[in-house]
Write an enzyme that holds these catalytic residues in place. Structure first.
Site, mmCIF file in Angstrom:
data_model
loop_
_atom_site.group_PDB
_atom_site.id
_atom_site.type_symbol
_atom_site.label_atom_id
_atom_site.label_comp_id
_atom_site.label_asym_id
_atom_site.label_seq_id
_atom_site.Cartn_x
_atom_site.Cartn_y
_atom_site.Cartn_z
ATOM 1 N N HIS A 167 24.257 114.681 -90.773
ATOM 2 C CA HIS A 167 23.456 115.020 -91.954
ATOM 3 C C HIS A 167 23.502 113.961 -93.051
ATOM 4 C CE1 HIS A 167 21.933 119.003 -90.902
ATOM 5 N NE2 HIS A 167 23.069 119.157 -90.218
ATOM 6 N N ASP A 194 12.894 119.709 -94.504
ATOM 7 C CA ASP A 194 12.193 118.421 -94.454
ATOM 8 C C ASP A 194 10.759 118.533 -94.960
ATOM 9 O OD1 ASP A 194 11.224 119.972 -92.442
ATOM 10 O OD2 ASP A 194 11.660 118.586 -90.811
ATOM 11 N N ASP A 253 5.415 117.031 -94.398
ATOM 12 C CA ASP A 253 6.567 117.356 -93.557
ATOM 13 C C ASP A 253 7.090 116.093 -92.890
ATOM 14 O OD1 ASP A 253 8.043 119.808 -92.291
ATOM 15 O OD2 ASP A 253 7.624 118.453 -90.620
ATOM 16 N N ASP A 272 20.241 112.814 -94.975
ATOM 17 C CA ASP A 272 20.129 112.800 -96.437
ATOM 18 C C ASP A 272 19.629 111.442 -96.927
ATOM 19 O OD1 ASP A 272 21.077 115.367 -96.415
ATOM 20 O OD2 ASP A 272 23.118 114.849 -97.064
#
Length: 227
Positions: free
Chosen positions: A121, A151, A108, A125
């Site tokens: 975002h 994630d 994670d 990314d």
């Protein structure tokens, strides 16, 4: 009025029978059915078969492409959760049949949400793509990497003991910890926490994912405490 002779009567009777017989004859209408098909010439048949085979091959290729896209994460070009779980089930079946071994790592990404919230975002990314590049550099071609969602990632590693798998998880954390990014003039880091589950003859895909996920959250809490 003259009486009819027997000969005349016979002729009249014969004439009436002929007329009645002609009236009973029903004229045959021309058939509306399609004319019979002529046999296809051998060359024409070969061309038709070749054309149908080409069309079938294209259709199968399209179906295969759609299935592949349904199993692939469009952003990172690795299996999505559906694709990874399918591969995990196949691998566990192989492990059970041939007494092989493997390990599952659930990883994670730390601090991705703050990066998304502060820089957008597209920045998040970029972080995810860099992390996938690190993972790909640190696993073998026979291993599998998938994005479980958001994630969270999963790695399927072949022929690994528990000790080796935990050492690999730690090395992946360290490699990701070493990444840094610059957004709007600021340098930020992400980091990652990894948990391990061993795949043996009694493994089940769902249970293995739960075990690795639980181990990952324990590790995340440990890293937070260490920081």
């Amino acid at each position: 009025m003259k009486k009819k002779t027997k000969a005349t009567a016979r002729r009249d009777a014969k004439r009436r029978k002929t007329v009645m017989a002609q009236r009973k004859v029903v004229p045959q209408l021309p058939s509306r059915a399609s004319p019979p098909r002529l046999p296809v010439a051998p060359n024409g048949a070969k061309l038709t078969i070749r054309r149908l085979r080409t069309q079938l091959a294209k259709a199968l290729a399209r179906i295969e492409g759609l299935e592949a896209s349904a199993d692939t994460d469009f952003l990172l070009d690795i299996p999505n959760r559906r694709g990874f779980e399918r591969e995990l089930n196949r691998s566990i079946a192989y492990i059970k049949r041939y007494h092989a071994s493997g390990a599952l790592i659930v990883l994670d990404v730390d601090r991705l949400k703050p990066i998304n919230d502060e820089f957008g975002h597209p920045a998040g990314d970029q972080v995810l793509k860099a992390i996938v590049a690190v993972l790909l550099r640190n696993v073998r071609s026979s291993d599998e990497i998938g994005r479980l969602g958001g994630d969270e990632f999963a790695l399927l590693l072949w022929n690994m003991s528990e000790t080796d798998a935990k050492a690999k998880a730690l090395s992946l954390e360290q490699a990701i910890d070493g990444l840094s990014f610059t957004f709007r003039g600021r340098t930020v880091t992400a980091g990652a926490s990894a948990g391990v589950a061993i795949l043996g003859p009694h493994a089940e895909a769902g249970r293995a994912l739960e075990q690795a996920d639980s181990a990952m959250y324990v590790r995340k809490a440990q890293r937070r405490h260490e920081a």
